[in-house]
Write a protein that holds these residues in place. Structure first.
Motif, PDB file in Angstrom:
ATOM      1  N   UNK A   1     -14.079 -39.236  58.005  1.00 51.38           N
ATOM      2  CA  UNK A   1     -13.506 -37.998  57.476  1.00 51.38           C
ATOM      3  C   UNK A   1     -12.174 -38.179  56.768  1.00 51.38           C
ATOM      4  N   UNK A   2     -11.576 -39.336  56.898  1.00 48.67           N
ATOM      5  CA  UNK A   2     -10.244 -39.563  56.319  1.00 48.67           C
ATOM      6  C   UNK A   2     -10.370 -40.512  55.118  1.00 48.67           C
ATOM      7  N   UNK A   3     -10.098 -40.034  53.887  1.00 48.37           N
ATOM      8  CA  UNK A   3     -10.282 -40.864  52.677  1.00 48.37           C
ATOM      9  C   UNK A   3      -9.116 -41.836  52.460  1.00 48.37           C
ATOM     10  N   UNK A   4      -8.857 -42.646  53.461  1.00 49.20           N
ATOM     11  CA  UNK A   4      -7.679 -43.518  53.439  1.00 49.20           C
ATOM     12  C   UNK A   4      -7.697 -44.470  52.246  1.00 49.20           C
ATOM     13  N   UNK A   5      -8.814 -45.157  52.048  1.00 48.21           N
ATOM     14  CA  UNK A   5      -8.884 -46.157  50.977  1.00 48.21           C
ATOM     15  C   UNK A   5      -8.815 -45.504  49.593  1.00 48.21           C
ATOM     16  N   UNK A   6      -9.435 -44.349  49.444  1.00 46.74           N
ATOM     17  CA  UNK A   6      -9.409 -43.657  48.151  1.00 46.74           C
ATOM     18  C   UNK A   6      -7.987 -43.214  47.801  1.00 46.74           C
ATOM     19  N   UNK A   7      -7.252 -42.731  48.794  1.00 46.87           N
ATOM     20  CA  UNK A   7      -5.859 -42.323  48.553  1.00 46.87           C
ATOM     21  C   UNK A   7      -4.997 -43.558  48.290  1.00 46.87           C
ATOM     22  N   UNK A   8      -5.309 -44.669  48.936  1.00 48.39           N
ATOM     23  CA  UNK A   8      -4.619 -45.933  48.634  1.00 48.39           C
ATOM     24  C   UNK A   8      -4.777 -46.273  47.146  1.00 48.39           C
ATOM     25  N   UNK A   9      -5.990 -46.060  46.635  1.00 44.89           N
ATOM     26  CA  UNK A   9      -6.289 -46.358  45.226  1.00 44.89           C
ATOM     27  C   UNK A   9      -5.428 -45.487  44.307  1.00 44.89           C
ATOM     28  N   UNK A  10      -5.338 -44.205  44.614  1.00 39.37           N
ATOM     29  CA  UNK A  10      -4.527 -43.291  43.793  1.00 39.37           C
ATOM     30  C   UNK A  10      -3.065 -43.724  43.798  1.00 39.37           C
ATOM     31  N   UNK A  11      -2.576 -44.042  44.987  1.00 33.92           N
ATOM     32  CA  UNK A  11      -1.170 -44.427  45.141  1.00 33.92           C
ATOM     33  C   UNK A  11      -0.872 -45.753  44.449  1.00 33.92           C
ATOM     34  N   UNK A  12      -1.749 -46.716  44.657  1.00 32.50           N
ATOM     35  CA  UNK A  12      -1.541 -48.051  44.086  1.00 32.50           C
ATOM     36  C   UNK A  12      -1.560 -48.028  42.555  1.00 32.50           C
ATOM     37  N   UNK A  13      -2.477 -47.256  41.981  1.00 34.83           N
ATOM     38  CA  UNK A  13      -2.645 -47.243  40.527  1.00 34.83           C
ATOM     39  C   UNK A  13      -1.875 -46.118  39.839  1.00 34.83           C
ATOM     40  N   UNK A  14      -1.149 -45.334  40.656  1.00 29.85           N
ATOM     41  CA  UNK A  14      -0.285 -44.276  40.119  1.00 29.85           C
ATOM     42  C   UNK A  14      -1.024 -43.389  39.106  1.00 29.85           C
ATOM     43  N   UNK A  15      -2.177 -42.896  39.520  1.00 29.02           N
ATOM     44  CA  UNK A  15      -2.943 -42.012  38.643  1.00 29.02           C
ATOM     45  C   UNK A  15      -2.084 -40.804  38.296  1.00 29.02           C
ATOM     46  N   UNK A  16      -2.106 -40.415  37.054  1.00 28.62           N
ATOM     47  CA  UNK A  16      -1.209 -39.356  36.591  1.00 28.62           C
ATOM     48  C   UNK A  16      -1.955 -38.037  36.404  1.00 28.62           C
ATOM     49  N   UNK A  17      -1.170 -36.960  36.246  1.00 30.92           N
ATOM     50  CA  UNK A  17      -1.746 -35.663  35.933  1.00 30.92           C
ATOM     51  C   UNK A  17      -2.261 -34.913  37.144  1.00 30.92           C
TER      52      UNK A  17
ATOM     53  N   UNK B   1      -7.330 -41.689  26.197  1.00 37.76           N
ATOM     54  CA  UNK B   1      -6.576 -42.872  25.780  1.00 37.76           C
ATOM     55  C   UNK B   1      -5.569 -43.294  26.842  1.00 37.76           C
ATOM     56  N   UNK B   2      -4.924 -42.313  27.480  1.00 36.61           N
ATOM     57  CA  UNK B   2      -3.901 -42.642  28.481  1.00 36.61           C
ATOM     58  C   UNK B   2      -4.493 -43.311  29.718  1.00 36.61           C
ATOM     59  N   UNK B   3      -5.801 -43.163  29.914  1.00 39.12           N
ATOM     60  CA  UNK B   3      -6.457 -43.760  31.080  1.00 39.12           C
ATOM     61  C   UNK B   3      -7.219 -45.034  30.741  1.00 39.12           C
ATOM     62  N   UNK B   4      -7.023 -45.547  29.566  1.00 40.98           N
ATOM     63  CA  UNK B   4      -7.795 -46.709  29.100  1.00 40.98           C
ATOM     64  C   UNK B   4      -7.663 -47.905  30.026  1.00 40.98           C
ATOM     65  N   UNK B   5      -6.445 -48.223  30.449  1.00 40.42           N
ATOM     66  CA  UNK B   5      -6.232 -49.408  31.292  1.00 40.42           C
ATOM     67  C   UNK B   5      -6.941 -49.273  32.643  1.00 40.42           C
ATOM     68  N   UNK B   6      -6.847 -48.098  33.273  1.00 42.44           N
ATOM     69  CA  UNK B   6      -7.511 -47.862  34.557  1.00 42.44           C
ATOM     70  C   UNK B   6      -9.014 -48.011  34.398  1.00 42.44           C
ATOM     71  N   UNK B   7      -9.558 -47.399  33.340  1.00 44.04           N
ATOM     72  CA  UNK B   7     -11.009 -47.444  33.102  1.00 44.04           C
ATOM     73  C   UNK B   7     -11.467 -48.876  32.866  1.00 44.04           C
ATOM     74  N   UNK B   8     -10.676 -49.602  32.102  1.00 46.13           N
ATOM     75  CA  UNK B   8     -11.035 -50.985  31.775  1.00 46.13           C
ATOM     76  C   UNK B   8     -11.116 -51.852  33.026  1.00 46.13           C
ATOM     77  N   UNK B   9     -10.212 -51.610  33.978  1.00 40.26           N
ATOM     78  CA  UNK B   9     -10.149 -52.433  35.194  1.00 40.26           C
ATOM     79  C   UNK B   9     -11.164 -52.029  36.254  1.00 40.26           C
ATOM     80  N   UNK B  10     -11.468 -50.725  36.333  1.00 43.93           N
ATOM     81  CA  UNK B  10     -12.214 -50.256  37.503  1.00 43.93           C
ATOM     82  C   UNK B  10     -13.515 -49.519  37.200  1.00 43.93           C
ATOM     83  N   UNK B  11     -13.909 -49.418  35.976  1.00 44.17           N
ATOM     84  CA  UNK B  11     -15.096 -48.629  35.631  1.00 44.17           C
ATOM     85  C   UNK B  11     -16.322 -49.073  36.431  1.00 44.17           C
ATOM     86  N   UNK B  12     -17.023 -48.075  36.980  1.00 43.61           N
ATOM     87  CA  UNK B  12     -18.252 -48.332  37.724  1.00 43.61           C
ATOM     88  C   UNK B  12     -19.427 -47.739  36.969  1.00 43.61           C
ATOM     89  N   UNK B  13     -20.582 -48.320  37.151  1.00 43.04           N
ATOM     90  CA  UNK B  13     -21.787 -47.760  36.531  1.00 43.04           C
ATOM     91  C   UNK B  13     -22.294 -46.590  37.369  1.00 43.04           C
TER      92      UNK B  13
END
Length: 625
Positions: free
Chosen positions: A409-425, A538-550
């Motif tokens: 029930x606790x999205x610990x790893x997903x929140x780690x991802x947001x924090x680590x990659x400093x997702x904006x907006x 465009x502002x999310x290009x780097x994140x998408x390039x590194x982590x894009x999933x099918x």
């Protein structure tokens, strides 16, 4: 070997029967072992409740600022002028009512982490069981009957382990009944303890209304007894009782939310019903059972049947106030799942005593004292060995990890991802994840919504998005044909989305399937419980390039999580339907058909599932031509 076992048991019976001290020792050991096993079972559960996190986030704010929140701190949507709250009293209650328990939870968690909260939870639940046991003993309820009712209540409490202020309400409910009933039969001065208890309760949880209901039930029931000349009160005792009870109710209004605490509770099923729509704990248990989204609580059903049998057999002998409380709390439990535990706490103390009287009437008077004592010995031995077997079955000390339920029930790893990659907006987040996100990321990030449900407008819009609603009668259709869910994401300038793959009922969230197929949103993170999509800009290009999933990865994880849930229950068909829907999206028609057929086995003649099966069979047949 069998003969030796029989011989041993026979000798044990004789020893116990002839040696009272051994009989007493067995009972003491059995009770100690029983409570030890209760404590272990509660301690081994991880910290899992969704609401816990916004409670400690609020507690942190109160401790750090020395003030109570006057508005929603954690959400960027509910404070917008366009979303002006139509239920300000509800908002005021939720923001301020829990302040003391929130501070306690925060301080405990800040110093000890998950371990301290799990121990605190266990202390409150075991204290409730001990108080009930003490009450049964004060009522001279025999060992074996006490054991049965304690076990029934434990099973119910074991399903009420959410780390929320409601834990205090469960304990305070038992304590309030204990104090009032003690005055009824013993005329104890402890009745005045109700006053500080209600004051404390009113500043810890809105469930103080349960305490008011119990007090009013006693005032009404005992008032009738006095009028009918069935009470054994002196004038001074009557004055003492009503003075203490009235003052206890009065001080419950001394809290930051004031009158709102009672006003909201009294209008919970009418004025504030929209806020609780589709929230499981506000649904009638029998609706939930019929829909097969929640397992039947057999301990609850057993207590209901016991109530009916005992009231029927005891008839006019049952105490009037007890009958009022039984009927009142039972009626409340019929209306919503959240009230079941209060009925069970009170019913256990009342029915234990009534069962003892019934047992004495039906058995003790019909058998000799010697045979009656033998029956008690048999029960004591049965209880002793059943307790030992129970301990042997549940005790696995390696399970005592005192951790948070990050895989549940606790999205610990997903929140780690947001924090680590400093997702904006701005984010759009899962309703149940809001509290944890606020705890971890506030004030750097604010949520779309959380389980406080402070603003009904935000809640409705959340529903439209999560259900991937194309249009709604309340909203003017878009001239461009843009679906409603997409318009809302654009309106709030959502840049990334963190949601669960499946909802509480094991349905795949429709928005997940829509986003997986969309060319405007890219999945960049996925684990067995959570997924993150980011807008393809465009502002999310780097994140998408590194982590894009099918999208195949997304679908496979949905299937994996749905299979896990389907295996955990043999009743709920929704996980199997989610598997079928996902396989259908993947073009695996035969697998989709199999999943829907398994779902139909669980709920035969379900028209929705049957329609899906017919549709898929028709497509398979068409593809073969």
């Amino acid at each position: 070997m069998i003969k030796q076992a029989i011989h041993f048991i026979k000798n044990l019976f004789l020893l116990i029967e002839k040696t009272p001290i051994v009989f007493k020792a067995i009972k003491i050991v059995a009770i100690i072992a029983l409570f030890a096993s209760f404590a272990y079972s509660i301690l081994e559960m991880p910290l899992w409740d969704y609401d816990f996190w916004w409670h400690i986030a609020t507690g942190r704010y109160i401790v750090e600022t020395g003030s109570l929140p006057a508005k929603d701190l954690f959400s960027y949507t509910s404070i917008l002028e366009e979303n002006k709250n139509p239920f300000p009293q509800w908002e005021n209650l939720i923001l301020k009512q829990y302040w003391l328990s929130q501070v306690i939870f925060y301080v405990v968690y800040d110093y000890t982490g998950a371990k301290g909260i799990i121990i605190l939870r266990s202390i409150l639940l075991i204290a409730t069981l001990l108080l009930v046991f003490w009450k049964l003993q004060k009522n001279s309820v025999s060992f074996h009957i006490s054991f049965i009712f304690l076990f029934i209540l434990f099973i119910a409490l074991n399903k009420s382990t959410g780390e929320r202020p409601v834990l205090f309400t469960i304990f305070f409910t038992a304590l309030t009944f204990f104090i009032l009933d003690d005055f009824k039969f013993k005329k104890s001065n402890k009745i005045f303890l109700l006053i500080p208890l209600m004051l404390l309760w009113a500043n810890m949880h809105g469930g103080v209304i349960i305490g008011i209901i119990v007090i009013v039930a006693f005032m009404f029931g005992e008032g009738l007894n006095i009028i009918l000349k069935k009470g054994d009160y002196t004038k001074n005792e009557i004055h003492m009782f009503y003075a203490a009870a009235t003052m206890a109710i009065a001080v419950s209004f001394i809290n930051p939310a004031g009158w709102d605490a009672v006003h909201v509770a009294m209008n919970i099923s009418a004025k504030y019903k929209p806020i609780h729509t589709n929230i499981q704990e506000y649904e009638s248990p029998f609706v939930i059972y019929r829909q097969k989204v929640y397992p039947i609580q057999y301990e609850y059903i057993a207590l209901i049947l016991l109530s009916i049998i005992i009231v029927a057999l005891r008839n006019r002998k049952i105490v009037l106030t007890h009958a009022i409380l039984l009927l009142g709390t039972l009626t409340m439990s019929f209306s919503a799942l959240r009230f079941i535990i209060y009925y069970m706490v009170i019913a256990t103390m009342i029915l234990g005593k009534e069962t003892e009287m019934l047992f004495a009437n039906l058995i003790k008077r019909r058998v000799s004292e010697k045979n009656y004592n033998r029956i008690l010995v048999m029960f004591a031995v049965a209880v002793f060995f059943s307790t030992i077997l129970y301990i042997a079955g549940v005790q696995r000390f390696e399970r005592l990890k005192f951790h948070i339920a990050s895989g549940y029930s606790v999205p610990e790893a997903a929140v780690d991802f947001i924090e680590k990659n400093k997702l904006s907006g701005n984010m759009f987040n899962e309703y149940s994840y809001g509290g944890y996100i606020s705890w971890r990321l506030y004030p750097s990030y604010k949520t779309f919504i959380d389980t406080r449900s402070l603003n009904i407008i935000t809640r409705i819009e959340y529903g439209w998005i999560i259900q991937a609603t194309e249009y709604a009668k309340e909203v003017t259709p878009s001239k461009s044909g843009t679906p409603l869910w997409e318009r809302l994401l654009n309106h709030y300038k959502i840049n990334f989305i963190i949601i669960s793959l499946l909802d509480l009922y094991s349905n795949v969230n429709p928005i997940v399937l829509k986003l997986a197929e969309s060319d405007k949103w890219i999945p960049v993170y996925c684990d067995p419980i959570s997924i993150i999509f980011i807008r393809d800009t465009k502002q999310n290009t780097d994140i998408i390039k590194r982590y894009k999933l099918s999208k195949e990865v997304v679908y496979n994880v949905i299937v994996y999580q749905s299979v896990r849930r389907a295996l955990n229950t043999e009743v709920n068909p929704r996980a199997l339907m989610s598997i079928g829907e996902t396989f259908y999206k993947m073009g695996r028609l035969n697998d989709a058909l199999t999943a829907y057929q398994y779902a139909l086995n669980r709920v035969p003649d379900n028209p929705i599932i049957q329609e899906k099966i017919d549709q898929i069979e028709a497509e398979i047949a068409s593809n073969k031509k």
